[in-house]
Scaffold this active site. Sequence first.
Site, PDB file in Angstrom:
ATOM      1  N   ILE B 111      42.499  34.368  30.832  1.00 13.96           N
ATOM      2  CA  ILE B 111      43.250  35.404  30.119  1.00 13.96           C
ATOM      3  C   ILE B 111      42.332  36.598  30.023  1.00 13.96           C
ATOM      4  O   ILE B 111      41.237  36.499  29.454  1.00 13.96           O
ATOM      5  CB  ILE B 111      43.632  34.971  28.693  1.00 13.96           C
ATOM      6  CG1 ILE B 111      44.341  33.623  28.716  1.00 13.96           C
ATOM      7  CG2 ILE B 111      44.502  36.038  28.025  1.00 13.96           C
ATOM      8  CD1 ILE B 111      44.523  33.024  27.314  1.00 13.96           C
ATOM      9  N   VAL B 115      42.202  41.051  34.419  1.00  8.99           N
ATOM     10  CA  VAL B 115      40.801  41.351  34.092  1.00  8.99           C
ATOM     11  C   VAL B 115      39.951  40.094  34.309  1.00  8.99           C
ATOM     12  O   VAL B 115      39.187  40.008  35.266  1.00  8.99           O
ATOM     13  CB  VAL B 115      40.662  41.860  32.635  1.00  8.99           C
ATOM     14  CG1 VAL B 115      39.200  42.008  32.250  1.00  8.99           C
ATOM     15  CG2 VAL B 115      41.396  43.196  32.486  1.00  8.99           C
ATOM     16  N   CYS B 116      40.131  39.114  33.463  1.00 12.75           N
ATOM     17  CA  CYS B 116      39.215  37.972  33.489  1.00 12.75           C
ATOM     18  C   CYS B 116      39.349  37.179  34.782  1.00 12.75           C
ATOM     19  O   CYS B 116      38.355  36.728  35.341  1.00 12.75           O
ATOM     20  CB  CYS B 116      39.470  37.101  32.271  1.00 12.75           C
ATOM     21  SG  CYS B 116      39.276  38.070  30.749  1.00 12.75           S
ATOM     22  N   VAL B 117      40.565  36.995  35.256  1.00  5.36           N
ATOM     23  CA  VAL B 117      40.759  36.262  36.503  1.00  5.36           C
ATOM     24  C   VAL B 117      40.423  37.146  37.712  1.00  5.36           C
ATOM     25  O   VAL B 117      39.626  36.768  38.569  1.00  5.36           O
ATOM     26  CB  VAL B 117      42.217  35.747  36.624  1.00  5.36           C
ATOM     27  CG1 VAL B 117      42.427  35.044  37.968  1.00  5.36           C
ATOM     28  CG2 VAL B 117      42.534  34.806  35.472  1.00  5.36           C
TER      29      VAL B 117
END
Lengths: 208, 208, 208, 208, 208, 208, 208, 208
Positions: B111, B115-117
Amino acid sequence: MSYDRLTADNTAVLFVDHQTGLANGVQTQSPPEFINNVKALVTIAQIYKLPAVVTTSAHDGPNGPIIPVVEHGLPNAAIVHRPGQINAFDNEDFAAAVKKTGRKKLLIAGISTEVCVAFAALSAKHLGYDVYAVLDASGTWSKLVEDAAVARMVQAGIVPITWVAVGAELLGSWASPTGEAHAQLMGDHLPFSANNMAGYLSAKGASR
Amino acid sequence: MSYDRLTADNTAVLFVDHQTGLANGVQTQSPPEFINNVKALVTIAQIYKLPAVVTTSAHDGPNGPIIPVVEHGLPNAAIVHRPGQINAFDNEDFAAAVKKTGRKKLLIAGISTEVCVAFAALSAKHLGYDVYAVLDASGTWSKLVEDAAVARMVQAGIVPITWVAVGAELLGSWASPTGEAHAQLMGDHLPFSANNMAGYLSAKGASR
Amino acid sequence: MSYDRLTADNTAVLFVDHQTGLANGVQTQSPPEFINNVKALVTIAQIYKLPAVVTTSAHDGPNGPIIPVVEHGLPNAAIVHRPGQINAFDNEDFAAAVKKTGRKKLLIAGISTEVCVAFAALSAKHLGYDVYAVLDASGTWSKLVEDAAVARMVQAGIVPITWVAVGAELLGSWASPTGEAHAQLMGDHLPFSANNMAGYLSAKGASR
Amino acid sequence: MSYDRLTADNTAVLFVDHQTGLANGVQTQSPPEFINNVKALVTIAQIYKLPAVVTTSAHDGPNGPIIPVVEHGLPNAAIVHRPGQINAFDNEDFAAAVKKTGRKKLLIAGISTEVCVAFAALSAKHLGYDVYAVLDASGTWSKLVEDAAVARMVQAGIVPITWVAVGAELLGSWASPTGEAHAQLMGDHLPFSANNMAGYLSAKGASR
Amino acid sequence: MSYDRLTADNTAVLFVDHQTGLANGVQTQSPPEFINNVKALVTIAQIYKLPAVVTTSAHDGPNGPIIPVVEHGLPNAAIVHRPGQINAFDNEDFAAAVKKTGRKKLLIAGISTEVCVAFAALSAKHLGYDVYAVLDASGTWSKLVEDAAVARMVQAGIVPITWVAVGAELLGSWASPTGEAHAQLMGDHLPFSANNMAGYLSAKGASR
Amino acid sequence: MSYDRLTADNTAVLFVDHQTGLANGVQTQSPPEFINNVKALVTIAQIYKLPAVVTTSAHDGPNGPIIPVVEHGLPNAAIVHRPGQINAFDNEDFAAAVKKTGRKKLLIAGISTEVCVAFAALSAKHLGYDVYAVLDASGTWSKLVEDAAVARMVQAGIVPITWVAVGAELLGSWASPTGEAHAQLMGDHLPFSANNMAGYLSAKGASR
Amino acid sequence: MSYDRLTADNTAVLFVDHQTGLANGVQTQSPPEFINNVKALVTIAQIYKLPAVVTTSAHDGPNGPIIPVVEHGLPNAAIVHRPGQINAFDNEDFAAAVKKTGRKKLLIAGISTEVCVAFAALSAKHLGYDVYAVLDASGTWSKLVEDAAVARMVQAGIVPITWVAVGAELLGSWASPTGEAHAQLMGDHLPFSANNMAGYLSAKGASR
Amino acid sequence: MSYDRLTADNTAVLFVDHQTGLANGVQTQSPPEFINNVKALVTIAQIYKLPAVVTTSAHDGPNGPIIPVVEHGLPNAAIVHRPGQINAFDNEDFAAAVKKTGRKKLLIAGISTEVCVAFAALSAKHLGYDVYAVLDASGTWSKLVEDAAVARMVQAGIVPITWVAVGAELLGSWASPTGEAHAQLMGDHLPFSANNMAGYLSAKGASR
């Protein structure tokens, strides 16, 4: 109380045809949403010790057995396997089991919304019960069918409701003895609620 | 094998910022769907003993702690609490933990998707890993944002995937030793699968 | 021809795991839409005498038997019951049956899109076939999963297609010998087409 | 860095035709969502002191003036009122203003996505810039039009992105000097983020 | 120009099977939206004097005649009634008519997107034309079919586009001689644009 | 007046459980839409000096504090922190605070629609108030839940309404003293309205 | 019975303007869904030997002939071709045909929902019949139109219903003589039901 | 007639605030759909010579002038420019103009549905008129707002309707003198209807 409410003393819950084969026909919620909502209503019955009547239609045929979450979650429920009647109240054993609960208010959930729920709800209304259709613990073949079923029931004076509202009306106050179990119910079935609790505890811990 | 596949020997899984506060921002799946899918990926990591790296961003602040299903489900995972780096690979401990898994193929969920992925996926791709973005175990703020993130990752050669496909590629054959555990996984997280099993067992019993 | 096309001579069709239990898990089309589209692809195989390979996964278990429309519609198809392999090409009998068709172009449909279709499609591509994923004769558990599967296949050079396009490319011209059968196919599976025909005939008659 | 990223030093931002009349034609996001996302991109330009070029098409006619959030939010931006050219890069002043920023990477947002954004993006790509289309700070007349525009841009090698990803890539680490301003940005434009912060502070205070 | 563009000198437009019977099968836009978009593309052809080729499939049968907006709007178009060929380029008269336009860039619209548009587009691409599929002036039987068609065409290097972008690329500048006619086009087919103009004129008058 | 209306003299407004943790559970509007609508209702209370009662449920626990836009926007509101009662009217302080407003008509908004809004609305109706549920300043966990809540309230004679209608009924005429503040409210919360105003002023200026 | 129900003895069914041309205007269900639902209602009329009245509007004009599934499925129905009256009850032959059925309860389906169904339903209600609008065997031009039509009919006391509920109310019990035919109806028109039956029979066989 | 109907003699039509600026705020239909539906209602007023009252709110300000299709389409309408009253019936000139029509039944359309339509409708109902809200010739800011407005109006006994139903009720029979004009109306505003007519005429000609 300022209006006539569901309480642990005046309410029974009816699970109509939550069977494995029928569950696979539900297209009004995604399967994870539907099973989550059925589980929540089962848990409410446990927490508030609501008398429960579970009924099936041709459970040893292609409709399949009761879905495990209902069967295992309600070990003390009266179970009526109907040989053929579609409207559960046409089955004398079922009608008697409901009557035996001694409750005036009936929560009804089932598959499908427009048949198993609506038919039982219309009969129960006719018999003088206060009837609540628990819509998110029920499901059917399409949104169009569900909308028609809700409109028919509302037109007939049946109250549309969903499990969080059922639970909250039964709980009444977080200070009641069921408060802790109820908080667990919410966390298990409304994920944001569990997240809030975990975040809260973490934040409190973090400030120590 | 007829194409280069995920196997229990060549694959690691990265959980990036599955934190309670961030989970409450997910609007691309309903909360019951999302938690169900994350749990399924966690269980896959367990069944196939995939090395897992879990990382957080400011977990002692408002982003909140790791969501319980990830934290409790992966007791042997490497955990890297990043003090501030948004791209997990900018954190040397994280990059080292991933490298230490010795795996060439990386499953990345997190999540938020864009962004994070996506940041971790782009870096991993750049570092030479084969990268798979597990989209249903990931989430973000709107469908528009998710669609843009997937398009960006696909454009960069990252493989879009979802947990059932991840699991099936790892399983390979129902005759493999993990077959039974895998069937349990499917039943627990794809409700129609559990219904089919219960109906099947009932029908077999009924014919005795 | 001005580009490399599907013809009755260069094409085979693979039906992967269209089984009753799996069909009940499809949530990407409504059930009447899905069955209609599968039927149409079956009928195309009949009209163009395409060699067909039908395969199942654990068909004597909870996945259930082949759905009748496929089984009855393709009496001459090779049928391979896979004991456990998820990717159909991992089963030697299946791979041989496909090879035996002698065709270069493969139409693949199945349940689910991201596993049964995508895995077979990726393997077939790797083996040198031209691969077409027939998306509307395939289905899976959610739109998110379907979108990811299509993106993965397109990224790998597999051609996304739907049954009307498959049929039209095979037909080539309405003046071909299959024209009449093809018109019947269209009327039976695209209701507006039957309406147009009936209205046309009526209008012609009315002016007499 | 492990891949070529947006930084405060290599990036400029272009706002193309965010005018009051055109904004009223946007149907791809709800108006509150769209204005929120445009504001967020403006604020990112402020925080990271990105050189900004704002351009309009016939701003003294029915297209209307620049929407206030862009005009007031970017007091130092170069503004180029184009007399008629639809593709902003066809206007020499605009092209020169962009060149003068000295940046290699261009963020482009505008109304409408398929004309003002896509045309400028295609030209910028052709001129050798790295181009990012900021999709949620852009809008157009229908979802079908937006999807076609994104597909065209992705096909041409333009990177699809949204403001949270733009901001996060520029921020890099919460420990950077812009961290505090960035947190304010997130709270102001992603409401769940402000909620998490308020809840966190409250929980910390409550435990004292 | 900074990239290779559509101009009034290098572009022809092909209308493939916009017939009354087929139009009644379109389910990817509402009928008022679809007819509006087709009309707009016809008007663009008029304004920019684009050579147009209109073709039909079995127009004296149930597919019906050319829809009036195309037939009446393009009195100078070459019309090719195909006796049976589904791919318009399989008809020699059509292929010759297109070639005779002398244009390198082809705009293709039609019913249905995945057959009439995609087949012609793939052939045209193969023949060396630059091909643009005008998606909002095209339609088909379902969103799933349309999405597959667009993915197939984009995979093959065909440019997805919509009429506002087509028009704007041809216009180039509002100062061009077609500016006034183009403004009328926009007002007639994008209602917000007409509203803006009327409001603008009213406001100017009000301040006198 | 030609029907019984909301006026600044007969109306009070109740904000029930607009708390940070609960706000993160809202899935019936996007977060920017929801916060925008809550802000608008707060501003209406300010402009029309409506007596406001704000109440919370376990605000020092995981439900979190009042969302800032409500807390800061209504400095003069009565605030009742309920220790546990779910139905706000079960709390005597709340019931007294409402009664003390002296108003006959109650606007009720809250999180969640089916619990906090519906329970208070049903009680208020039972107590003889005219009750209006302000639906867009309220939210809940899913569309299905919201629809059920609205149907239940409408069935019970509660009036469904949204903030623009609330404001317009209170305003009555743009010539009233609150007209200017009301125009600001509309521009701030309905973006097209601000666009229209800016365009209008620009057009008037342009004609000078 | 516990409420006043549809039975094979008290019910007639009216098919109003299910004509080929009108069917092509339906946009409230996909064509395969719509035709499936109309067929199901026709089959119900057959199974329960319900007197049926079929009526058309200008069937020898562009509205077209009766759709084959209705015409062929109801060989014994009274057919009234109305020369111009829109409300079927304005046609004396139709009104007489309905009266002649001697039934008190009328099922009404047609195209379009808001004209052909609603007008006939309002008249029938006025004439003292119990009226049920079979919504899924009816269709119209848009969801907005359908919703308005349903709201108008419900407001007037007409019962909204769908074919599965109609059939189930007529069946009463699976033990009735029509049980077998009814099971066939369900399997043919609710695909999950056929799948369940096939899976059940297979599982029973498998255990032998 | 078998129920109390709209006729050309008992009906007037009110257009409330169909102004250019307000029209740009409509998000409940796409702009081409909305303008198409408003035009259709205007044409109905022409065909049936319904007395029409058009009213505006601050038409010389940012709300803008009457949209051209209403202004030009109703040259004989009474026009009342309200200086500030939001509820049109609060304006004495408007109320008088409506009364002067001498009609008992009022069709009301406007922007926005929940303010301009609902307020006028509630007042008209209170004044003793039979009130019909023409929903597809009306629009507002979001689906949620529209749904609330319709529910409020239905609750108050106002009839929800759409233009095709309005027209059909006024027409009564295709044999009436307005039949030909009515057919033109349908063809112009329901595209499938024009397609059917063109296909029909072509088919008739083809058979000669």
